[in-house]
Design an enzyme around this catalytic site. Structure first.
Site, PDB file in Angstrom:
ATOM      1  N   TYR A  82       0.833  -1.203   0.000  1.00  0.00           N
ATOM      2  CA  TYR A  82       0.000   0.000   0.000  1.00  0.00           C
ATOM      3  C   TYR A  82       0.868   1.253   0.000  1.00  0.00           C
ATOM      4  CZ  TYR A  82      -3.723   3.269   0.998  1.00  0.00           C
ATOM      5  OH  TYR A  82      -4.602   4.308   0.908  1.00  0.00           O
ATOM      6  N   PHE A 134      -7.717  21.346 -24.828  1.00  0.00           N
ATOM      7  CA  PHE A 134      -7.994  19.920 -24.882  1.00  0.00           C
ATOM      8  C   PHE A 134      -9.183  19.671 -23.959  1.00  0.00           C
ATOM      9  CE2 PHE A 134      -7.889  15.480 -23.741  1.00  0.00           C
ATOM     10  CZ  PHE A 134      -8.027  14.952 -25.009  1.00  0.00           C
ATOM     11  N   THR A 135     -10.040  18.732 -24.340  1.00  0.00           N
ATOM     12  CA  THR A 135     -11.337  18.544 -23.679  1.00  0.00           C
ATOM     13  C   THR A 135     -11.236  18.436 -22.150  1.00  0.00           C
ATOM     14  OG1 THR A 135     -11.100  16.195 -24.165  1.00  0.00           O
ATOM     15  CG2 THR A 135     -12.412  17.484 -25.699  1.00  0.00           C
ATOM     16  N   ASP A 225       1.670  20.163 -20.946  1.00  0.00           N
ATOM     17  CA  ASP A 225       0.952  18.902 -21.116  1.00  0.00           C
ATOM     18  C   ASP A 225       1.919  18.004 -21.892  1.00  0.00           C
ATOM     19  OD1 ASP A 225      -0.514  16.729 -21.877  1.00  0.00           O
ATOM     20  OD2 ASP A 225      -2.341  17.857 -22.320  1.00  0.00           O
ATOM     21  N   LYS A 268      -0.234   7.519 -23.661  1.00  0.00           N
ATOM     22  CA  LYS A 268       0.131   7.835 -25.053  1.00  0.00           C
ATOM     23  C   LYS A 268       1.619   7.523 -25.255  1.00  0.00           C
ATOM     24  CE  LYS A 268      -3.823  10.255 -24.464  1.00  0.00           C
ATOM     25  NZ  LYS A 268      -4.590  10.255 -23.211  1.00  0.00           N
ATOM     26  N   ARG A 392     -13.678  15.173 -33.905  1.00  0.00           N
ATOM     27  CA  ARG A 392     -12.994  16.255 -33.209  1.00  0.00           C
ATOM     28  C   ARG A 392     -13.462  17.556 -33.851  1.00  0.00           C
ATOM     29  NH1 ARG A 392     -10.299  14.210 -28.473  1.00  0.00           N
ATOM     30  NH2 ARG A 392     -12.522  14.438 -28.145  1.00  0.00           N
ATOM     31  N   PHE A 459     -19.139  14.431 -26.122  1.00  0.00           N
ATOM     32  CA  PHE A 459     -18.770  13.557 -27.238  1.00  0.00           C
ATOM     33  C   PHE A 459     -18.696  12.085 -26.829  1.00  0.00           C
ATOM     34  CE2 PHE A 459     -14.368  13.097 -25.804  1.00  0.00           C
ATOM     35  CZ  PHE A 459     -14.195  14.242 -25.045  1.00  0.00           C
TER      36      PHE A 459
HETATM   37  O1  PLI Z   1      -7.063  10.355 -21.065  1.00  0.00           O
HETATM   38  P1  PLI Z   1      -6.192  10.857 -19.970  1.00  0.00           P
HETATM   39  O2  PLI Z   1      -6.973  11.309 -18.783  1.00  0.00           O
HETATM   40  O3  PLI Z   1      -5.106   9.899 -19.605  1.00  0.00           O
HETATM   41  O4  PLI Z   1      -5.405  12.130 -20.543  1.00  0.00           O
HETATM   42  C1  PLI Z   1      -6.052  13.316 -20.863  1.00  0.00           C
HETATM   43  C2  PLI Z   1      -5.317  14.010 -21.958  1.00  0.00           C
HETATM   44  C3  PLI Z   1      -4.601  15.128 -21.701  1.00  0.00           C
HETATM   45  N1  PLI Z   1      -3.934  15.804 -22.682  1.00  0.00           N
HETATM   46  C4  PLI Z   1      -3.946  15.389 -23.957  1.00  0.00           C
HETATM   47  C5  PLI Z   1      -3.219  16.170 -24.982  1.00  0.00           C
HETATM   48  C6  PLI Z   1      -4.661  14.264 -24.295  1.00  0.00           C
HETATM   49  O5  PLI Z   1      -4.652  13.862 -25.563  1.00  0.00           O
HETATM   50  C7  PLI Z   1      -5.395  13.537 -23.296  1.00  0.00           C
HETATM   51  C8  PLI Z   1      -6.195  12.427 -23.605  1.00  0.00           C
HETATM   52  N2  PLI Z   1      -6.440  12.122 -24.858  1.00  0.00           N
HETATM   53  C9  PLI Z   1      -7.239  11.183 -25.319  1.00  0.00           C
HETATM   54  C10 PLI Z   1      -8.056  10.284 -24.473  1.00  0.00           C
HETATM   55  C11 PLI Z   1      -7.314  11.063 -26.755  1.00  0.00           C
HETATM   56  O6  PLI Z   1      -8.027  10.176 -27.253  1.00  0.00           O
HETATM   57  O7  PLI Z   1      -6.636  11.847 -27.443  1.00  0.00           O
END
Ligand code: PLI
Length: 485
Positions: A82, A134-135, A225, A268, A392, A459
């Protein structure tokens, strides 16, 4: 004919992936009739399709990468204590060494880090500038009481502009904002590398340096970011004078050195299925993040992750910085892009790092933006070939929280996002052929009507039904005045 092994590697025009396949995941092939049923059940929203009904899944590159044998082996070394898991210390060291920040707070994914930093730095009434929204990032800023202001260069809104760094911040727009609202109202500037909503477009090192200089003159923090910062570093190496001989690792470190911290979605660049972190240089901000992470994510040495997830992410950092990996990753995206360009398909140029973005405005000029051309195009691509892409455009841009009106972005795009190390060149060929087929019958594609709209990040869960093609034709060319979205 046998391959000619005497051709020196530097003269070879084709490239191949720097890995071989040890295990495969079988895909289901569907018929058009089955896809029609699945799409109707999903309310014409590709997010609501079942993955089992998808052939080539280009919805996102987030959490969809194939992990390496080394990462899977690392999962077995997960220390699931933990508190004080050894994998946390490994991750912390890797982030410190490769991104250069002093303090690391693990989070379950990127938006966990965005939540923490927004809560800590933003006071109600603040303004947060950034290079396109970004969303999730913008929503966390808004929920903390800030207004987001887009200060990206104008070229970013033009899908045809060939400017090599369309992710750059317009220093005049940033300066004008500081003059207008005052630096005290700007807790930080949000700098994305690469810029997802602009088409995966990079920001230059020179621009990051200048933004940082201007921000620091006014006591404004710079929060990066870093979700796809390694891909951004690749573009700096390729396109910016003076970086051709630098390693991706050293470019990444320099990029981060101009910033005060970063939010990170490890899903990513870092080749994991889940994970993220908030990294910081400032002890006070870190201390507050360490306090809050316990409330919202988990203890400060796991932040919503298991030990094995942190281990896989630490290994992913090293693999992501491997230059053969990044060349093949971006090379695959470029390969698909070139096929579409040669066929005259309107896409966002230049080709970005993680995806090809179809320009739905040009693809379906007869569908007005109020009938969601990008949403409709994504649905049609699924019907055509079982390929799942993502809208998008106006749906992703959501509504203005004050006026309740749609945000109308200039870019109305469909994103074909390429997961890392998952699909082959043949999958890219099938994708290109399917898009070309769709383009040939584009006149018959109509718009959509939204019949269910959730309150946040609509979306993901909105539902639609088709509008008769003739209705759209009568409204040809009707696009609202683009607003900052
Ligand atoms: O999906 P998260 O919570 O791990 O990350 C959010 C996020 C933050 N910044 C950027 C530039 C992103 O592209 C992003 C998440 N992007 C997704 C889910 C996408 O499909 O592009």
């Amino acid at each position: 004919m046998l391959p000619n092994h005497s051709v020196p590697a530097e003269r070879r025009r084709s490239w191949a992936e720097p890995y071989r396949i040890k295990m495969v995941e079988l895909l289901k092939m569907t018929t058009p009739a089955e896809r029609r049923v699945a799409l109707e059940a999903a309310g014409y929203n590709t997010f609501l399709l079942r993955s089992d009904d998808v052939y080539i899944d280009l919805l996102t590159d987030s959490g969809t990468s194939a992990m390496s044998d080394a990462q899977w082996a690392g999962m077995m070394r997960g220390d699931e204590a933990y508190a004080g898991s050894r994998n946390f210390y490994g991750l912390e060291s890797a982030v410190q060494a490769r991104y250069g920040y002093r303090y690391v707070v693990p989070t379950h994914q990127g938006r966990g880090a965005e939540h923490l930093i927004s809560r800590i730095l933003i006071s109600p009434g603040d303004v947060v500038p950034g290079n396109m929204y970004f969303t999730t990032t913008r929503l966390h800023q808004e929920l903390a009481g800030a207004t987001f202001v887009d200060v990206i260069i104008d070229q970013a809104h033009d899908p045809e502009s060939l400017y090599p760094f369309k992710g750059n911040i317009d220093l005049d727009k940033f300066r004008e904002l500081i003059d207008r609202v005052g630096a005290k109202k700007i807790p930080y500037i949000s700098v994305a590398a690469t810029v997802n909503m602009a088409g995966g477009q990079p920001i230059s090192m020179e621009n990051i340096r200048q933004v940082s200089q201007l921000a620091r003159q006014h006591g404004i923090r710079v929060i990066l970011d870093a979700t796809r910062a390694i891909e951004n570093a690749w573009f700096i190496k390729q396109r910016e004078a003076g970086f051709a001989d630098r390693s991706i690792a050293s470019i990444l470190l320099e990029m981060c050195s101009y910033t005060d911290g970063c939010t990170m979605s490890g899903k990513k660049d870092l080749l994991v299925n889940i994970g993220g972190f908030l990294a910081l240089n400032d002890w006070e901000v870190f201390e507050e993040a360490r306090n809050l992470v316990v409330v919202y994510e988990g203890l400060h040495t796991y932040g919503g992750l298991s030990g094995r997830d942190m281990e896989a992410m630490a290994i992913g950092i090293e693999e992501a910085l491997n230059e053969d990996h990044i060349r093949a990753r971006i090379g695959q995206v470029e390969y698909l892009g070139q096929q579409l360009i040669q066929a005259g398909i309107p896409i966002v140029l230049p080709v970005g790092g993680h995806a090809i973005y179809l320009d739905a405005r040009s693809f379906l000029p007869h569908v007005p933006q109020d009938e969601f051309p990008a949403q409709s195009l994504a649905a049609e691509l699924y019907l055509e070939a079982g390929i799942r892409a993502m809208e998008r455009g106006v749906i992703s841009a959501g509504r203005n929280l004050q006026t309740g009106q749609h945000n109308y972005p200039k870019l109305e795009l469909v994103r074909l996002t390429i997961p890392r190390r998952v699909y082959t060149q043949a999958h890219m060929d099938v994708t290109a052929e399917s898009v070309i087929n769709l383009y040939e019958r584009r006149e018959a594609i109509g718009g959509l009507k939204m019949i269910y709209e959730p309150k946040y990040l609509r979306f993901f869960q909105a539902r639609f039904e088709p509008v008769a093609v003739g209705t759209s034709r009568e409204k040809r060319g009707e696009y609202a005045d683009p607003q900052e979205a």
